[in-house]
Design an enzyme around this catalytic site. Structure first.
Site, short mmCIF file in Angstrom:
data_model
loop_
_atom_site.label_atom_id
_atom_site.label_comp_id
_atom_site.label_asym_id
_atom_site.label_seq_id
_atom_site.Cartn_x
_atom_site.Cartn_y
_atom_site.Cartn_z
N ASP A 20 -4.28 -0.85 -3.66
CA ASP A 20 -3.62 -0.22 -4.82
C ASP A 20 -4.22 1.24 -4.99
OD1 ASP A 20 -1.96 0.37 -6.81
OD2 ASP A 20 -2.65 -1.29 -8.22
N ASP A 120 2.60 3.19 -3.47
CA ASP A 120 1.35 3.27 -3.60
C ASP A 120 0.46 1.81 -3.39
OD1 ASP A 120 2.40 1.99 -5.60
OD2 ASP A 120 1.18 3.15 -7.48
N GLU A 121 1.18 0.77 -2.88
CA GLU A 121 0.26 -0.47 -2.73
C GLU A 121 0.84 -1.22 -1.49
OE1 GLU A 121 0.98 -3.63 -5.70
OE2 GLU A 121 2.07 -1.86 -6.79
#
EC number: 2.7.7.7
Length: 377
Positions: A20, A120-121
């Site tokens: 993350d 983003d993850e």
């Protein structure tokens, strides 16, 4: 007594990492504009320029200390943050997607089994991985270090035996954290968690659970499965399992080309060394160009040759390194052709292919170099 009870079957054979990125959009802007690092940075249109309208996409950690977070009205940041500290910037999703793709390239050098959840993850199944590292904590550190050194960004990682626990672990110590949850720790780890932090339990379900006086993982672990399924149906069954560290969802691999090749059949067979060399050069350059366009590099060179009498030869050589450089690939192609010793036989077909492909990482980063970064001491 509960109407029925199920045995808790926990599959611990997998090694899952959840990555993350820390305040991703804000961190990208801070990297590109170092002056923003001293500001409470809010990624949103400035409401003073848009009649008070706008929603916050994300905020850096300095802004979060004032209570500002994603999905809030942008005008709320004006109320919470002193004007001299506050910095608004419009989101640049084209830039964020480009950086996300660079991060994904790093994931692909570690494992083929990686699944993006958002820009983003992502989840990575590293049970078997390209680096042949058996310790998932070491792999997590390598990923963090590679992203930090290559992109000047930080991420938090969670390590466990399933996706749910890996996600919970990555949220546990941010920013730039690394948390491991093993099988014998899972129940205690979840017991202390408020249900508001459980992945997959939304606001509506939280209200239903609160009405049952259930607010923590420990509360949930004490409730029989039939009670939860009667109240919540299928969701009750899923929550029952999650509270006990059970999650059998697979990491869904990204589809990737298995090979990149270029071949040509000749209506008029070729036979001279000069003709063959010209064709092999063109094909090698085309393969290398395609590899670069797709951000791939390969390790195995394959040559295909078919003679006038339809005899087909296939030769291959695996290199000691991955590459998409035509100056490295071409000598191997020429070597393979020379070894066939066809003595200028007329040829109907030539083909050059690269297999054993992975996404191209940052070549200047040595994943196993001595760690002198203070972040990892």
């Amino acid at each position: 007594m509960p109407l029925f009870e199920l045995p808790d079957i926990v599959d611990e054979h997998r090694k899952i990492i959840h990555v993350d990125m820390d305040a991703f959009y804000a961190s990208v802007e801070e990297r590109n504009h170092p002056a923003f690092q001293q500001k409470a940075l809010v990624i949103a249109p400035d409401p003073r320029k848009h009649n008070g309208h706008g929603v916050i996409t994300t905020a850096n950690y300095r802004a979060r200390q004032y209570g500002v977070g994603s999905a809030m009205p942008a005008i709320r940041a004006l109320e919470l943050i002193p004007a001299e500290q506050l910095q608004f910037i419009d989101p640049n999703f084209t830039l964020y997607r480009q950086v996300s793709q660079q991060i994904h390239q790093i994931f692909a050098t570690v494992t083929d089994l990686w699944e993006p959840v958002a820009l983003d993850e992502a989840y990575l199944d590293v049970t078997h991985n390209h680096l042949a590292v058996t310790n998932p904590a070491q792999l997590a550190m390598i990923i963090q270090r590679t992203i930090h050194r290559g992109l000047q960004l930080t991420c938090s990682v969670g390590i466990s035996y399933n996706k749910f626990l890996a996600k919970m672990a990555s949220d546990y110590a941010k920013p730039f954290g690394r948390t491991i949850v093993n099988g014998d720790q899972a129940r205690n780890f979840l017991a202390e968690m408020p249900l508001s932090k459980f992945q997959g339990i939304g606001a509506a379900t939280q209200k239903k659970l609160a009405a049952m006086n259930l607010t923590t993982g420990a509360d949930l672990q004490a409730v029989p499965i039939d009670v939860l399924t009667q109240k919540l149906g299928k969701m009750g069954y899923i929550i029952y399992q999650r509270a006990r560290g059970i999650d059998d969802r697979l990491v869904k691999a990204q589809r990737q080309s298995k090979s990149i090749g270029n071949e040509r059949s000749f209506n008029r067979p070729i036979f001279s060394d000069e003709q063959v060399e010209q064709q092999l050069l063109k094909m090698t350059n085309q393969v290398a160009k395609t590899l670069k366009t797709k951000n791939l590099h390969g390790q195995t060179v394959v040559l295909k040759v078919r003679t006038l009498d339809f005899v087909t030869y296939t030769r291959r050589k695996t290199l000691t390194q991955f590459t998409n450089d035509p100056q490295i690939i071409l000598p191997v192609v020429q070597e393979l052709f020379t070894e066939l010793a066809l003595n200028q036989q007329p040829l109907r077909l030539l083909g050059v292919t690269m297999t054993n492909l992975v996404s191209q990482a940052f070549q200047e980063i040595n994943l196993f170099e001595e760690d002198n970064d203070e972040y990892f001491r």
